[in-house]
Design a protein around this motif. Sequence first.
Motif, PDB file in Angstrom:
ATOM      1  N   GLY A  64     132.350  14.116 -30.063  1.00 25.39           N
ATOM      2  CA  GLY A  64     131.204  14.247 -30.924  1.00 25.39           C
ATOM      3  C   GLY A  64     129.968  13.619 -30.538  1.00 25.39           C
ATOM      4  O   GLY A  64     129.286  13.122 -31.586  1.00 25.39           O
ATOM      5  N   TYR A  65     129.658  13.396 -29.283  1.00 26.34           N
ATOM      6  CA  TYR A  65     128.474  12.675 -28.619  1.00 26.34           C
ATOM      7  C   TYR A  65     127.364  13.374 -28.882  1.00 26.34           C
ATOM      8  O   TYR A  65     127.347  14.540 -28.500  1.00 26.34           O
ATOM      9  CB  TYR A  65     128.605  12.103 -27.485  1.00 26.34           C
ATOM     10  CG  TYR A  65     130.070  11.296 -27.262  1.00 26.34           C
ATOM     11  CD1 TYR A  65     130.198  10.245 -28.142  1.00 26.34           C
ATOM     12  CD2 TYR A  65     131.198  11.516 -26.589  1.00 26.34           C
ATOM     13  CE1 TYR A  65     131.224   9.199 -28.257  1.00 26.34           C
ATOM     14  CE2 TYR A  65     132.313  10.830 -26.607  1.00 26.34           C
ATOM     15  CZ  TYR A  65     132.355   9.797 -27.502  1.00 26.34           C
ATOM     16  OH  TYR A  65     133.405   8.894 -27.752  1.00 26.34           O
ATOM     17  N   SER A  66     126.362  12.873 -29.685  1.00 24.85           N
ATOM     18  CA  SER A  66     125.047  13.564 -30.024  1.00 24.85           C
ATOM     19  C   SER A  66     123.788  12.925 -29.208  1.00 24.85           C
ATOM     20  O   SER A  66     122.832  13.450 -29.314  1.00 24.85           O
ATOM     21  CB  SER A  66     124.889  13.485 -31.315  1.00 24.85           C
ATOM     22  OG  SER A  66     125.925  14.484 -32.036  1.00 24.85           O
ATOM     23  N   ALA A  79     128.055   8.833 -31.323  1.00 24.06           N
ATOM     24  CA  ALA A  79     128.708  10.187 -31.973  1.00 24.06           C
ATOM     25  C   ALA A  79     128.267  10.211 -33.398  1.00 24.06           C
ATOM     26  O   ALA A  79     127.769   9.498 -33.993  1.00 24.06           O
ATOM     27  CB  ALA A  79     130.469   9.621 -31.908  1.00 24.06           C
ATOM     28  N   ASP A  80     128.308  11.407 -33.696  1.00 20.16           N
ATOM     29  CA  ASP A  80     128.150  11.941 -35.337  1.00 20.16           C
ATOM     30  C   ASP A  80     129.235  11.673 -36.209  1.00 20.16           C
ATOM     31  O   ASP A  80     129.065  11.991 -37.137  1.00 20.16           O
ATOM     32  CB  ASP A  80     127.691  13.532 -35.309  1.00 20.16           C
ATOM     33  CG  ASP A  80     128.635  14.468 -34.884  1.00 20.16           C
ATOM     34  OD1 ASP A  80     129.867  13.930 -34.609  1.00 20.16           O
ATOM     35  OD2 ASP A  80     128.463  15.477 -34.767  1.00 20.16           O
ATOM     36  N   GLU A 280     123.889  17.952 -26.220  1.00 24.88           N
ATOM     37  CA  GLU A 280     123.245  17.187 -27.194  1.00 24.88           C
ATOM     38  C   GLU A 280     122.634  16.041 -27.016  1.00 24.88           C
ATOM     39  O   GLU A 280     121.936  15.611 -27.801  1.00 24.88           O
ATOM     40  CB  GLU A 280     124.213  17.093 -28.492  1.00 24.88           C
ATOM     41  CG  GLU A 280     124.559  18.354 -29.413  1.00 24.88           C
ATOM     42  CD  GLU A 280     124.386  18.144 -30.892  1.00 24.88           C
ATOM     43  OE1 GLU A 280     124.161  17.005 -31.338  1.00 24.88           O
ATOM     44  OE2 GLU A 280     125.189  18.846 -31.418  1.00 24.88           O
ATOM     45  N   ASP A 298     128.214  17.544 -27.286  1.00 22.74           N
ATOM     46  CA  ASP A 298     129.204  17.156 -28.567  1.00 22.74           C
ATOM     47  C   ASP A 298     130.222  18.319 -28.671  1.00 22.74           C
ATOM     48  O   ASP A 298     130.106  19.426 -28.742  1.00 22.74           O
ATOM     49  CB  ASP A 298     128.216  17.221 -29.716  1.00 22.74           C
ATOM     50  CG  ASP A 298     128.830  17.172 -30.996  1.00 22.74           C
ATOM     51  OD1 ASP A 298     129.974  16.924 -30.954  1.00 22.74           O
ATOM     52  OD2 ASP A 298     128.193  17.315 -31.912  1.00 22.74           O
ATOM     53  N   THR A 307     133.920  17.528 -23.939  1.00 19.54           N
ATOM     54  CA  THR A 307     133.008  16.593 -23.729  1.00 19.54           C
ATOM     55  C   THR A 307     132.416  16.935 -22.186  1.00 19.54           C
ATOM     56  O   THR A 307     133.517  16.435 -21.335  1.00 19.54           O
ATOM     57  CB  THR A 307     133.585  15.276 -24.223  1.00 19.54           C
ATOM     58  OG1 THR A 307     133.818  15.282 -25.303  1.00 19.54           O
ATOM     59  CG2 THR A 307     132.404  14.192 -23.576  1.00 19.54           C
TER      60      THR A 307
END
Length: 315
Positions: A64-66, A79-80, A280, A298, A307
């Motif tokens: 989930g890395y933004s 992350a989000d 992202e 992400d 990822t």
Amino acid sequence: MRKLHAALLFCLLPSSASFPESSTERVVATAVPLDPSAPERRRFGRLRYVGGWHLTSRQRNFGGYSALHGDGRDFLTIADTGQYLRFTMERGQLVRTRFGNLPGFPGPTGNKRDRDAESMAIGPEGDVWVGYEYRNAVIRYSADLSTVLSTGWPPAMANWARNSGAEAMVRLDGGRFVIFAEGKMIAPGVKAALMFPGDPSQSRNRPYQFGYRPPKGYVPSDAALLPDGRIIVLNRRFGLLDGFSAALTIVDPAKIVPGATVPGEMLGAFAPPLNIDNMEGITATLEGGRTMLWLISDDNQVPIERTLLLKFELD
């Protein structure tokens, strides 16, 4: 951020979540070529592919890395989910990995809408600014991410779409900040952006608006400061038939004035079947006088995405 395809297939996150304590779970980096059909291909526009890795981990909330920041060796990615990962890159492997949780969010409940972190900037003393969607807020944290120092809800961001707000943020030399909206349009093909005279988490720093014109069909997903003071913007596009694409552009801060529309100067674009995903996060580093660009994707924490950590040299 817009998760169009994932929204059709998955319920990504529950309305609330509990977070594990900080941990040092291993992250495995598997090298990947950018062009699977021609692994020797390195040149893409004004960019040279240096290397890339598919990252995996048994950490329960990995992914989930933004947003990304680093110096070429030590990195921080947000992350989000409201979590972060620190790591050191050595000989193509991630070592000294450290997972943690941000100490506070812009909403009271701790659910997804309170912790949807999308952008990040780092100050000269190490303070960390994080931009949030849904709440359209900016929080300033201490360098060790243990303390909330200030929280702001800039009125100029109040009408930005809840799920496509402060997607990209960069701190310029001298302390000004630029924040790019993913969804808010002020003219056909032109995204809203704000120039803050100082810390955007402080209400006294009122911004002015300008427009950013990304490549056609793209939206900004992150930004970073280049060593020469210009802004590198990571742009993203999604299509139901062709999946994710990415494009990199440069914006000259000298051209940013109230009401102006600033186009991005195209450096290169990447689309399937290249090894590309929902890119992202971006950071720029210097290595022996050469400018390197690091990108992270992400994966929305769903199995159909990955990822990826990609490294390019800017020509």
